[in-house]
Design an enzyme around this catalytic site. Structure first.
Site, PDB file in Angstrom:
ATOM      1  N   ARG A  13      23.070 -15.021 -40.754  1.00  0.00           N
ATOM      2  CA  ARG A  13      22.070 -15.159 -41.511  1.00  0.00           C
ATOM      3  C   ARG A  13      21.900 -15.010 -42.981  1.00  0.00           C
ATOM      4  NH1 ARG A  13      17.626 -12.967 -38.341  1.00  0.00           N
ATOM      5  NH2 ARG A  13      17.437 -11.359 -39.323  1.00  0.00           N
ATOM      6  N   ASP A 139      12.773 -10.716 -51.864  1.00  0.00           N
ATOM      7  CA  ASP A 139      11.785 -12.083 -51.653  1.00  0.00           C
ATOM      8  C   ASP A 139      10.285 -11.723 -52.560  1.00  0.00           C
ATOM      9  OD1 ASP A 139      10.140 -11.198 -49.935  1.00  0.00           O
ATOM     10  OD2 ASP A 139      11.252 -11.406 -48.110  1.00  0.00           O
ATOM     11  N   TYR A 152       5.313  -3.812 -44.842  1.00  0.00           N
ATOM     12  CA  TYR A 152       6.769  -4.786 -45.656  1.00  0.00           C
ATOM     13  C   TYR A 152       6.793  -5.485 -47.536  1.00  0.00           C
ATOM     14  CZ  TYR A 152      10.259  -8.499 -46.687  1.00  0.00           C
ATOM     15  OH  TYR A 152      11.381  -9.518 -46.855  1.00  0.00           O
TER      16      TYR A 152
END
Length: 167
Positions: A13, A139, A152
């Site tokens: 990725r 992110d 997370y």
């Protein structure tokens, strides 16, 4: 002398794409993986085929603090220097509040916040010596939490805070 970059979680990725892009720019690459060894080894072979002795591979569990100092020594031993650390490795899975477990906590916090902190710590002297840099990958969920992914999101928000405090 070619600059060297270490990219955690670079078997596939985004990590693999980053490794390929920086390799094309002339960097030597130290790849990292835990469980994706075959993919990482194939990428390492591909990079070395393109430019001999330009890529190396280290394997290690980033969630185990006790292993991180040894891992960083292995990273530095590959090419004798380090100019860039990219903290890319990341675990991602849901952790609804009523289902959070200690192993889930250790995996998510370990890969997304703890490892970047300790890798940065153990590599700081080398990076200062080379006037290098650290890139921490996050992110949108560090800023806009995703429902059901509390651990997370907390870990990524912590990484943002660590990055901001490091200035």
């Amino acid at each position: 002398m070619e600059k060297v970059v270490f990219i955690s979680g670079s078997a596939k990725r985004l990590g693999a794409a980053t490794a390929q892009a920086l390799h094309q720019q002339g960097y030597r690459i130290v790849l990292h993986c835990l469980g994706s060894y075959q993919q990482a080894a194939a990428l390492c072979e591909e990079l070395n085929f393109t430019r001999p002795d330009s890529a190396a591979l280290v394997q290690g569990d980033l969630t185990q603090i006790s292993q991180l100092e040894t891992l960083t020594a292995k990273v530095l031993a590959q090419f004798g220097r380090l100019d860039v650390l990219i903290n890319n490795a990341s675990s991602f899975f849901p952790t609804p509040l009523d289902e959070i477990s200690q192993p889930a906590w250790q995996t998510l916090v370990g890969s997304n916040m703890q490892a970047p902190l300790f890798l940065s710590h153990y590599l700081a002297d080398e990076l200062k010596r080379r006037k290098g840099t650290i890139i921490n990958m996050v992110d949108i969920h560090a800023f806009r939490p995703l429902a059901g992914h509390s651990v997370y999101c907390m870990a990524k928000a912590g990484l943002v805070s660590m990055t901001d405090a490091g200035h």
